[in-house]
Design a protein around this motif. Structure first.
Motif, PDB file in Angstrom:
ATOM      1  N   ALA A   1       0.827  -1.207   0.000  1.00 30.50           N
ATOM      2  CA  ALA A   1       0.000   0.000   0.000  1.00 30.50           C
ATOM      3  C   ALA A   1       0.866   1.264   0.000  1.00 30.50           C
ATOM      4  CB  ALA A   1      -0.930  -0.013   1.202  1.00 30.50           C
ATOM      5  N   ALA A   2       1.905   1.267   0.811  1.00 29.12           N
ATOM      6  CA  ALA A   2       2.777   2.445   0.890  1.00 29.12           C
ATOM      7  C   ALA A   2       3.530   2.660  -0.413  1.00 29.12           C
ATOM      8  CB  ALA A   2       3.762   2.283   2.048  1.00 29.12           C
ATOM      9  N   ASN A   3       4.003   1.594  -1.018  1.00 33.64           N
ATOM     10  CA  ASN A   3       4.728   1.696  -2.284  1.00 33.64           C
ATOM     11  C   ASN A   3       3.827   2.290  -3.368  1.00 33.64           C
ATOM     12  OD1 ASN A   3       6.683   1.368  -4.259  1.00 33.64           O
ATOM     13  ND2 ASN A   3       6.192  -0.774  -4.598  1.00 33.64           N
ATOM     14  N   GLU A   4       2.611   1.792  -3.453  1.00 33.36           N
ATOM     15  CA  GLU A   4       1.709   2.277  -4.495  1.00 33.36           C
ATOM     16  C   GLU A   4       1.260   3.708  -4.233  1.00 33.36           C
ATOM     17  OE1 GLU A   4      -1.287  -0.719  -4.915  1.00 33.36           O
ATOM     18  OE2 GLU A   4       0.169  -2.174  -5.664  1.00 33.36           O
ATOM     19  N   GLN A   5       1.028   4.068  -2.975  1.00 37.13           N
ATOM     20  CA  GLN A   5       0.628   5.443  -2.686  1.00 37.13           C
ATOM     21  C   GLN A   5       1.769   6.430  -2.927  1.00 37.13           C
ATOM     22  OE1 GLN A   5      -1.122   5.709   1.178  1.00 37.13           O
ATOM     23  NE2 GLN A   5      -3.102   5.012   0.435  1.00 37.13           N
ATOM     24  N   LEU A   6       2.979   6.026  -2.621  1.00 36.28           N
ATOM     25  CA  LEU A   6       4.129   6.899  -2.861  1.00 36.28           C
ATOM     26  C   LEU A   6       4.290   7.179  -4.358  1.00 36.28           C
ATOM     27  CD1 LEU A   6       6.684   8.379  -1.848  1.00 36.28           C
ATOM     28  CD2 LEU A   6       7.904   6.220  -2.184  1.00 36.28           C
ATOM     29  N   VAL A   7       4.202   6.141  -5.169  1.00 29.94           N
ATOM     30  CA  VAL A   7       4.355   6.329  -6.620  1.00 29.94           C
ATOM     31  C   VAL A   7       3.183   7.134  -7.178  1.00 29.94           C
ATOM     32  CG1 VAL A   7       4.488   5.127  -8.831  1.00 29.94           C
ATOM     33  CG2 VAL A   7       5.774   4.277  -6.887  1.00 29.94           C
ATOM     34  N   LEU A   8       1.981   6.919  -6.661  1.00 24.70           N
ATOM     35  CA  LEU A   8       0.828   7.699  -7.109  1.00 24.70           C
ATOM     36  C   LEU A   8       1.001   9.176  -6.759  1.00 24.70           C
ATOM     37  CD1 LEU A   8      -1.988   7.838  -8.351  1.00 24.70           C
ATOM     38  CD2 LEU A   8      -2.914   7.322  -6.091  1.00 24.70           C
TER      39      LEU A   8
ATOM     40  N   ALA B   1      -6.398  11.805 -16.401  1.00 27.06           N
ATOM     41  CA  ALA B   1      -5.119  11.195 -16.769  1.00 27.06           C
ATOM     42  C   ALA B   1      -4.662  10.200 -15.710  1.00 27.06           C
ATOM     43  CB  ALA B   1      -4.059  12.276 -16.971  1.00 27.06           C
ATOM     44  N   ILE B   2      -4.932  10.495 -14.439  1.00 24.56           N
ATOM     45  CA  ILE B   2      -4.476   9.640 -13.343  1.00 24.56           C
ATOM     46  C   ILE B   2      -5.279   8.347 -13.248  1.00 24.56           C
ATOM     47  CG2 ILE B   2      -4.533   9.573 -10.797  1.00 24.56           C
ATOM     48  CD1 ILE B   2      -2.006  10.746 -11.952  1.00 24.56           C
ATOM     49  N   THR B   3      -6.491   8.312 -13.788  1.00 21.02           N
ATOM     50  CA  THR B   3      -7.303   7.090 -13.697  1.00 21.02           C
ATOM     51  C   THR B   3      -6.604   5.896 -14.351  1.00 21.02           C
ATOM     52  OG1 THR B   3      -8.509   7.736 -15.682  1.00 21.02           O
ATOM     53  CG2 THR B   3      -9.524   8.255 -13.564  1.00 21.02           C
ATOM     54  N   GLY B   4      -5.725   6.154 -15.283  1.00 21.69           N
ATOM     55  CA  GLY B   4      -4.976   5.066 -15.909  1.00 21.69           C
ATOM     56  C   GLY B   4      -4.063   4.352 -14.928  1.00 21.69           C
ATOM     57  N   TYR B   5      -3.633   5.041 -13.880  1.00 24.54           N
ATOM     58  CA  TYR B   5      -2.737   4.439 -12.886  1.00 24.54           C
ATOM     59  C   TYR B   5      -3.406   3.241 -12.210  1.00 24.54           C
ATOM     60  CZ  TYR B   5       0.265   3.972  -8.822  1.00 24.54           C
ATOM     61  OH  TYR B   5       1.097   3.472  -7.856  1.00 24.54           O
ATOM     62  N   GLU B   6      -4.593   3.447 -11.697  1.00 28.26           N
ATOM     63  CA  GLU B   6      -5.288   2.355 -11.007  1.00 28.26           C
ATOM     64  C   GLU B   6      -5.726   1.269 -11.976  1.00 28.26           C
ATOM     65  OE1 GLU B   6      -5.670   1.337  -7.920  1.00 28.26           O
ATOM     66  OE2 GLU B   6      -4.282   2.961  -7.504  1.00 28.26           O
ATOM     67  N   LEU B   7      -6.063   1.647 -13.186  1.00 22.68           N
ATOM     68  CA  LEU B   7      -6.426   0.644 -14.186  1.00 22.68           C
ATOM     69  C   LEU B   7      -5.236  -0.256 -14.491  1.00 22.68           C
ATOM     70  CD1 LEU B   7      -8.672  -0.356 -16.049  1.00 22.68           C
ATOM     71  CD2 LEU B   7      -7.779   1.183 -17.788  1.00 22.68           C
ATOM     72  N   GLY B   8      -4.049   0.327 -14.578  1.00 19.79           N
ATOM     73  CA  GLY B   8      -2.838  -0.468 -14.817  1.00 19.79           C
ATOM     74  C   GLY B   8      -2.531  -1.384 -13.657  1.00 19.79           C
ATOM     75  N   GLY B   9      -2.631  -0.865 -12.437  1.00 15.18           N
ATOM     76  CA  GLY B   9      -2.379  -1.692 -11.259  1.00 15.18           C
ATOM     77  C   GLY B   9      -3.385  -2.818 -11.121  1.00 15.18           C
ATOM     78  N   SER B  10      -4.644  -2.527 -11.382  1.00 15.45           N
ATOM     79  CA  SER B  10      -5.683  -3.542 -11.268  1.00 15.45           C
ATOM     80  C   SER B  10      -5.545  -4.614 -12.341  1.00 15.45           C
ATOM     81  CB  SER B  10      -7.066  -2.895 -11.380  1.00 15.45           C
ATOM     82  OG  SER B  10      -7.264  -1.991 -10.345  1.00 15.45           O
ATOM     83  N   SER B  11      -5.182  -4.212 -13.547  1.00 16.97           N
ATOM     84  CA  SER B  11      -5.057  -5.205 -14.618  1.00 16.97           C
ATOM     85  C   SER B  11      -3.886  -6.148 -14.365  1.00 16.97           C
ATOM     86  CB  SER B  11      -4.910  -4.525 -15.981  1.00 16.97           C
ATOM     87  OG  SER B  11      -3.727  -3.772 -16.031  1.00 16.97           O
ATOM     88  N   MET B  12      -2.796  -5.636 -13.810  1.00 14.62           N
ATOM     89  CA  MET B  12      -1.667  -6.522 -13.497  1.00 14.62           C
ATOM     90  C   MET B  12      -2.043  -7.492 -12.373  1.00 14.62           C
ATOM     91  SD  MET B  12       0.712  -6.067 -15.549  1.00 14.62           S
ATOM     92  CE  MET B  12      -0.294  -5.438 -16.875  1.00 14.62           C
ATOM     93  N   ALA B  13      -2.795  -7.009 -11.399  1.00 14.66           N
ATOM     94  CA  ALA B  13      -3.256  -7.901 -10.328  1.00 14.66           C
ATOM     95  C   ALA B  13      -4.186  -8.968 -10.891  1.00 14.66           C
ATOM     96  CB  ALA B  13      -3.959  -7.099  -9.242  1.00 14.66           C
ATOM     97  N   LEU B  14      -5.030  -8.582 -11.835  1.00 11.51           N
ATOM     98  CA  LEU B  14      -5.944  -9.540 -12.459  1.00 11.51           C
ATOM     99  C   LEU B  14      -5.170 -10.586 -13.254  1.00 11.51           C
ATOM    100  CD1 LEU B  14      -8.887 -10.322 -13.233  1.00 11.51           C
ATOM    101  CD2 LEU B  14      -8.584  -8.880 -15.225  1.00 11.51           C
ATOM    102  N   PHE B  15      -4.186 -10.143 -14.033  1.00 11.72           N
ATOM    103  CA  PHE B  15      -3.390 -11.095 -14.806  1.00 11.72           C
ATOM    104  C   PHE B  15      -2.604 -12.032 -13.896  1.00 11.72           C
ATOM    105  CE2 PHE B  15      -3.289  -7.803 -18.385  1.00 11.72           C
ATOM    106  CZ  PHE B  15      -4.423  -8.360 -18.961  1.00 11.72           C
ATOM    107  N   GLY B  16      -2.110 -11.513 -12.780  1.00  8.08           N
ATOM    108  CA  GLY B  16      -1.411 -12.366 -11.823  1.00  8.08           C
ATOM    109  C   GLY B  16      -2.325 -13.414 -11.232  1.00  8.08           C
TER     110      GLY B  16
END
Length: 135
Positions: free
Chosen positions: A61-68, A89-104
């Motif tokens: 959580a801290a890593n993702e919030q820091l980068v955001l 423009a920032i909405t793409g950030y969470e979409l990218g994170g969520s899609s990688m979690a989904l693929f994992g």
């Protein structure tokens, strides 16, 4: 604006991948430590497992919030006071994170399914080989 959404998607994907990798490293070490603590009792093993899970969750959580936070401040340099454009423009950030979690999750599901199916297939193959040798 599309370019910034694409960049945010890529940053979110990379952040999610790095966070997942670090989380799995922590989980692997924690499993070993929990197994060692289980020799001393179930209470110590539970405490070790719980604490390592908390560390892994907070790290991700801290890593993702820091980068955001860094991404938002970098995008603010371009957008300025246009908050609507910035947030689009920032909405793409969470979409990218969520899609990688989904693929994992899907990839992990495929791996566990293959592990379940493989022994049955191998047993059938070995039986056929043994029958052919006996003939």
């Amino acid at each position: 604006m599309t370019a910034f959404s694409t960049i945010a998607f890529q940053i979110g994907s990379i952040t999610s991948l790095i966070s997942g990798f670090l989380g799995m490293k922590i989980a692997t070490y924690a499993n070993a430590r929990t197994a060692l603590e289980a020799r001393k009792g179930i209470g110590k093993a539970f405490t070790t497992a719980f604490r390592s899970g908390v560390v892994m969750g907070f790290l991700r959580a801290a890593n993702e919030q820091l980068v955001l936070y860094i991404t938002i401040n970098l995008f603010k340099l371009y957008y300025g006071d246009d908050l609507k454009g910035l947030f689009e423009a920032i909405t793409g950030y969470e979409l990218g994170g969520s899609s990688m979690a989904l693929f994992g999750r899907v990839g992990g599901g495929m791996y566990t399914m293959s592990v379940r199916i493989l022994p049955g297939r191998l047993n059938g193959t070995f039986r056929k080989m043994i029958l052919e040798i006996q003939l």
